[in-house]
Design a protein around this motif. Structure first.
Motif, PDB file in Angstrom:
ATOM      1  N   ARG A 265       0.808  -1.226   0.000  1.00  0.00           N
ATOM      2  CA  ARG A 265       0.000   0.000   0.000  1.00  0.00           C
ATOM      3  C   ARG A 265       0.838   1.272   0.000  1.00  0.00           C
ATOM      4  O   ARG A 265       0.439   2.296   0.551  1.00  0.00           O
ATOM      5  N   TYR A 266       2.012   1.232  -0.633  1.00  0.00           N
ATOM      6  CA  TYR A 266       2.863   2.420  -0.665  1.00  0.00           C
ATOM      7  C   TYR A 266       2.152   3.593  -1.337  1.00  0.00           C
ATOM      8  O   TYR A 266       2.328   4.749  -0.954  1.00  0.00           O
ATOM      9  N   ASN A 267       1.350   3.306  -2.344  1.00  0.00           N
ATOM     10  CA  ASN A 267       0.729   4.378  -3.124  1.00  0.00           C
ATOM     11  C   ASN A 267      -0.499   4.981  -2.460  1.00  0.00           C
ATOM     12  O   ASN A 267      -1.151   5.843  -3.048  1.00  0.00           O
ATOM     13  N   ARG A 272       0.782   4.559   4.180  1.00  0.00           N
ATOM     14  CA  ARG A 272       2.175   4.345   3.796  1.00  0.00           C
ATOM     15  C   ARG A 272       3.100   4.118   4.989  1.00  0.00           C
ATOM     16  O   ARG A 272       3.950   3.216   4.951  1.00  0.00           O
ATOM     17  N   ASP A 273       2.985   4.905   6.035  1.00  0.00           N
ATOM     18  CA  ASP A 273       3.919   4.796   7.159  1.00  0.00           C
ATOM     19  C   ASP A 273       3.523   3.715   8.149  1.00  0.00           C
ATOM     20  O   ASP A 273       4.221   3.512   9.154  1.00  0.00           O
ATOM     21  N   ASN A 274       2.425   3.023   7.893  1.00  0.00           N
ATOM     22  CA  ASN A 274       1.970   1.976   8.810  1.00  0.00           C
ATOM     23  C   ASN A 274       1.533   0.739   8.046  1.00  0.00           C
ATOM     24  O   ASN A 274       0.502   0.140   8.346  1.00  0.00           O
ATOM     25  N   SER A 275       2.328   0.361   7.065  1.00  0.00           N
ATOM     26  CA  SER A 275       1.969  -0.809   6.262  1.00  0.00           C
ATOM     27  C   SER A 275       3.172  -1.725   6.043  1.00  0.00           C
ATOM     28  O   SER A 275       3.307  -2.349   5.010  1.00  0.00           O
ATOM     29  N   TYR A 276       4.068  -1.785   7.053  1.00  0.00           N
ATOM     30  CA  TYR A 276       5.258  -2.635   6.961  1.00  0.00           C
ATOM     31  C   TYR A 276       4.932  -4.045   7.439  1.00  0.00           C
ATOM     32  O   TYR A 276       4.131  -4.244   8.361  1.00  0.00           O
ATOM     33  N   ILE A 277       5.570  -5.027   6.806  1.00  0.00           N
ATOM     34  CA  ILE A 277       5.308  -6.432   7.117  1.00  0.00           C
ATOM     35  C   ILE A 277       6.194  -6.841   8.286  1.00  0.00           C
ATOM     36  O   ILE A 277       7.414  -6.726   8.224  1.00  0.00           O
ATOM     37  N   LYS A 294       6.594   2.442  10.336  1.00  0.00           N
ATOM     38  CA  LYS A 294       7.892   2.827   9.778  1.00  0.00           C
ATOM     39  C   LYS A 294       8.884   3.089  10.899  1.00  0.00           C
ATOM     40  O   LYS A 294      10.087   2.827  10.767  1.00  0.00           O
ATOM     41  N   ASN A 295       8.400   3.625  12.018  1.00  0.00           N
ATOM     42  CA  ASN A 295       9.259   3.920  13.165  1.00  0.00           C
ATOM     43  C   ASN A 295       9.538   2.656  13.961  1.00  0.00           C
ATOM     44  O   ASN A 295       8.684   1.766  14.069  1.00  0.00           O
ATOM     45  N   MET A 296      10.728   2.569  14.549  1.00  0.00           N
ATOM     46  CA  MET A 296      11.149   1.380  15.285  1.00  0.00           C
ATOM     47  C   MET A 296      11.586   1.812  16.686  1.00  0.00           C
ATOM     48  O   MET A 296      12.648   2.402  16.850  1.00  0.00           O
ATOM     49  N   ARG A 377      -5.231  -1.531   7.861  1.00  0.00           N
ATOM     50  CA  ARG A 377      -3.810  -1.639   8.206  1.00  0.00           C
ATOM     51  C   ARG A 377      -3.589  -2.630   9.345  1.00  0.00           C
ATOM     52  O   ARG A 377      -2.482  -3.100   9.560  1.00  0.00           O
ATOM     53  N   ASN A 378      -4.623  -2.922  10.104  1.00  0.00           N
ATOM     54  CA  ASN A 378      -4.474  -3.834  11.239  1.00  0.00           C
ATOM     55  C   ASN A 378      -4.632  -5.286  10.835  1.00  0.00           C
ATOM     56  O   ASN A 378      -4.751  -6.160  11.678  1.00  0.00           O
ATOM     57  N   ALA A 379      -4.687  -5.526   9.534  1.00  0.00           N
ATOM     58  CA  ALA A 379      -4.968  -6.880   9.066  1.00  0.00           C
ATOM     59  C   ALA A 379      -3.744  -7.774   9.139  1.00  0.00           C
ATOM     60  O   ALA A 379      -2.609  -7.341   8.976  1.00  0.00           O
ATOM     61  N   ALA A 380      -4.010  -9.062   9.355  1.00  0.00           N
ATOM     62  CA  ALA A 380      -2.965 -10.069   9.205  1.00  0.00           C
ATOM     63  C   ALA A 380      -2.703 -10.295   7.721  1.00  0.00           C
ATOM     64  O   ALA A 380      -3.563 -10.073   6.879  1.00  0.00           O
TER      65      ALA A 380
END
Length: 823
Positions: A265-267, A272-277, A294-296, A377-380
């Protein structure tokens, strides 16, 4: 029984397969004639096919080069080489018949219950109009075919069988078959090579000699090209084994062996900032989710969000750094020791993305689910389908970032590791794991690290520095065990009316004995445990029912009925978690084995409220991290009725001003006589009535040790929920018709956990029927009397229970239990 017999016979038949040449020669099938309507029309030496009327399937031999098992087929065509195996040569034997298969010399044998294989010994059959159930059919083209041993033709969905009871599936149509000259058929084999590696192989059906093989298709990543190395696709004795070669002709969008962050979902700027695997947890259950930030902030955010592509056949597996496991696709994806092979394909969007991933069936993998609460975004992570819409969906399109030369990533990762190694002091209520001072030397090295490998080495050094000794709990103390923000509890486990779990179990073997989870606001005392030393480990004993947990490796954490159960115990070890820097974290490990206990299951898909022993995840996985909380006080709510009852398996002392505790010395003549517990100390396993003149409050009862006892207490303790009573055989606390606290007759058959009650059988038979403590309904006739220990003065009450300071004419009851008549 019939189905079981069939399956067993098929299993035994399969066990008898022997190797032989992968070919057969038979008369080629051409066409079917009209179904026979007269048995006398059947010709010796002619060819026929047998079709079960109710199943609409033809008898057919399968595995002609093996066990020659009888299966079935929906339709027969000239194009299918194997349909020759549905043709039988008829042999007349007097007025009976034998049926030779297309494999010369092999017959339908004498039948028995189950599915047969073709045999060199023929069975002999009668073709008639009456089946083995003595039913007849009027249709001219239907026949029952019965063997001499009273077993006849029958049919199941997947196979031809014999059976002895008749029925719809015992009726067959017999079709004459036109055959061609003998044809040899070959079983096609294939292999797929990538370099010197054979990545796929198998068989691909039967083809007639001289026919053209259609070729084998393979699932592959888009940067591979596959070609067959055979010079011809025409099948023959020397050209039935086909070899394919896979070559990379495209460019991989990744470098094998490097670490990447991945997102979908980058586009979509909103995601975008909350769609990392990332490999994470929800409610204590492990899964791979697509809503990583995106933040760690912790080192877990770093390593659980890093993935490495590893070639596997013509696809890839995704290895997660934090868990040390591979991504496993599912309805809710997880990480496992053996992951799913994914195939890398062209993206479905035109900018900012590198690829899509599919599985064997072509379904697209990504962030498509809404199993977990919140927005998409909260999906598995999971698969959707193979449609073009799925390909173009933002959740299917991946953007990846190599981290090895990313200065911003390294700065964030170093800060996260420093945070993880800066151990917070444990909350005073939790037992410390003793790791606070173990990490300072490691933390000092973080600033000089320049690569991810160096950070990993430092984290592993910290893990190695974790004290190896086990934690020794106080066996005289009381604890709650917390995991994933919940506590394990026996709240759902009931005992018999004598307080024994074994009694309830003997009355009903199906009672619940599974230890479950509850939150911090649920009943406290069912969450309290003691550690009991047993050999080299500890048994976990629940204070309410006095039973010990069974630490099973592959089953629910449950409660055996044996109070002295010692079969499996656990040791308690310190844990350093990548996810948090709390130094109160521990693991529970099966004594003498490298198996940790924790949570398994995913919300809404599996029962996450059950515990299970597991060795799938490491001790520092969130699903396996525990906190041990020491319990020293028990809060008790007193309502505006001013009273509450309690019953605890440990001694307590009332420490709240104005609250007094009483026990009952007498229950008779419509009244209970109450005596105050000296010093407010309630011994273990004694019932008590709490009273607060000021009304509603929360009374704090401190857990204490004491040698004090009381004699003849009528308030019985239900430390766990007691079952098995008859209605109206107990008295429990409730409000009477005047909205005042009283003990009422209990119309239910249970008494709640950690409450006191009075057993009706302890009240004299001539009692007027008044009772105390009814939850829901009952007749209020009880009269309460209170006597302070060693300070008892005579007090008078009318028959409605109201105190009378100056009794006049009438009948009164004293606090000593006497009836007084005043003239």
């Amino acid at each position: 029984m019939k189905k079981i017999t069939f399956l067993l016979s098929l299993l035994l038949a399969s066990a008898g397969v022997t190797a032989s040449a992968q070919s057969f020669t038979a008369k080629a099938f051409k066409s079917l004639g009209e179904a026979v309507t007269d048995v006398n029309a059947l010709q010796d030496g002619a060819y026929y096919a047998f079709k079960c009327n109710s199943k609409a399937k033809f008898i057919k031999v399968e595995n002609p080069d093996g066990n020659k098992h009888f299966a079935n087929d929906n339709a027969l065509t000239e194009d299918d080489a194997t349909d020759a195996l549905a043709v039988f040569k008829l042999h007349k034997v007097g007025d009976k018949f034998q049926f030779e298969t297309a494999l010369s010399g092999f017959y339908i044998p004498a039948l028995s219950a189950g599915s047969p294989n073709a045999s060199k010994t023929p069975g002999t059959f009668t073709i008639g109009k009456t089946d083995l159930g003595n039913e007849t059919k009027t249709e001219a083209d239907l026949f029952a075919i019965t063997g001499d041993n009273n077993y006849g033709f029958d049919m199941q969905d997947g196979q031809f069988v014999g059976w002895n009871t008749g029925g719809d599936q015992a009726w067959y149509k017999i079709y004459p078959v036109t055959v061609a000259e003998d044809v040899t058929c070959y079983k096609i084999s294939y292999s797929l090579k990538k370099g010197d590696e054979v990545v796929a192989s198998g068989n691909d059906g039967w083809y007639k000699s001289g026919s053209t093989y259609n070729g084998k298709s393979f699932v592959k990543s888009s940067f591979y090209t596959i070609a067959c190395s055979n010079q011809s696709m025409v099948v023959s004795e020397t050209n039935k084994d086909f070899t394919y070669v896979a070559s990379k002709t495209g460019t991989e969008p990744f470098t094998t062996g490097k670490w990447y962050r991945m997102q979908t979902r980058y586009n979509n700027a909103d995601y975008r900032d909350n769609s990392y695997i990332t490999a994470g947890t929800f409610n204590g259950a492990a899964f791979v989710r697509g809503n990583g930030s995106k933040n760690m902030s912790t080192y877990a955010d770093v390593v659980n969000g890093l993935w490495r592509f590893e070639e596997s056949g013509l696809g890839v597996k995704l290895y997660n750094l934090g868990t040390g496991k591979y991504l496993r696709n599912g309805g809710v994806s997880t990480v496992e020791n053996d992951g799913t092979v994914f195939y890398v394909n062209e993206p479905g969007q035109t900018s900012n993305v590198q690829f899509t991933l599919t599985i064997d069936n072509g379904a697209y993998f990504g962030n498509h689910s809404s199993i977990y609460e919140g927005n998409g975004r909260n999906a598995a992570m999971s698969t959707w389908n193979s449609t073009d819409a799925a390909k173009k969906d933002g959740g299917s399109n991946f953007t990846i970032y190599a981290v090895d030369a990313d200065a911003d990533f390294m700065a964030s990762a170093k800060a996260a590791l420093e945070t993880t190694l800066t151990m917070n002091t444990a909350d005073s209520k939790f037992v410390s794991n003793g790791v606070t001072t173990a990490y300072d030397a490691v933390k000092a090295k973080v600033a000089s690290a320049t690569t991810l490998e160096q950070l990993q080495a430092l984290f592993n050094e910290a893990v190695s520095a974790t004290p190896a000794t086990t934690i020794t709990p106080d066996e005289n103390a009381y604890y709650r065990l917390k995991i994933a923000d919940t506590y394990i509890t026996t709240e759902g486990i009931n005992v018999g009316k004598d307080g024994k779990l074994n009694t309830a179990y003997n009355a009903n073997k199906n009672i619940n004995r599974v230890v479950s989870r509850s939150d911090a606001n649920s009943a406290l005392v069912p969450q309290i445990w003691q550690f009991v030393k047993v050999r080299n480990g500890y048994a976990l004993c629940n204070v309410n029912n006095h039973c010990r947990c069974a630490f099973f490796v592959d089953g629910n954490l449950d409660m055996p009925v044996d109070e002295n159960y010692t079969t499996a115990t656990a040791t308690i070890k310190p844990v350093l978690s990548t996810a948090t820097n709390d130094n109160s974290l521990v693991s529970l490990t099966l004594t003498g084995a490298d198996k940790v206990f924790g949570l398994r299951g995913v919300k809404d898909n599996q029962n996450v409220n059950r515990f299970i022993g597991t060795n799938i995840y490491s001790a520092n996985e969130p699903a396996n991290i525990w906190q041990i909380e020491k319990v020293t006080t028990v809060p008790v709510s007193i309502t505006d009725a001013k009273y509450a009852t309690v019953a605890f398996p440990f001694a307590t002392k009332v420490t709240t001003d104005g609250v007094k505790a009483y026990y009952a010395t007498c229950a008779a003549d419509g009244m209970i006589t109450l005596v105050e517990y000296p010093e407010g100390i309630i011994p273990a396993n004694e019932g008590a009535l709490l009273y607060n003149e000021a009304g509603a409050t929360t009374a704090n009862l401190e857990i204490v040790t004491t040698d004090k006892t009381v004699e003849g207490n009528k308030l019985m303790p239900a430390t766990a929920k007691r079952t098995g009573f008859t209605a109206n055989s107990t008295y429990v606390l409730a409000k009477n018709a005047a909205n005042e606290a009283a003990f009422l007759k209990n119309g239910l058959t249970v008494v709640p956990a950690n409450k006191a009650y009075i057993a009706a059988e302890t009240i004299p038979a001539d009692n007027n029927g008044s009772n105390v403590l009814n939850f829901n309904f009952g007749q209020v006739t009880g009269i309460n009397g209170v006597v302070a220990a060693d300070k008892a003065g005579v007090q008078y009450f009318d028959l409605q229970g109201r105190r009378v300071l100056y009794p006049a004419h009438g009948i009164f009851v004293t606090n000593t239990g006497k009836k007084v008549f005043v003239k």
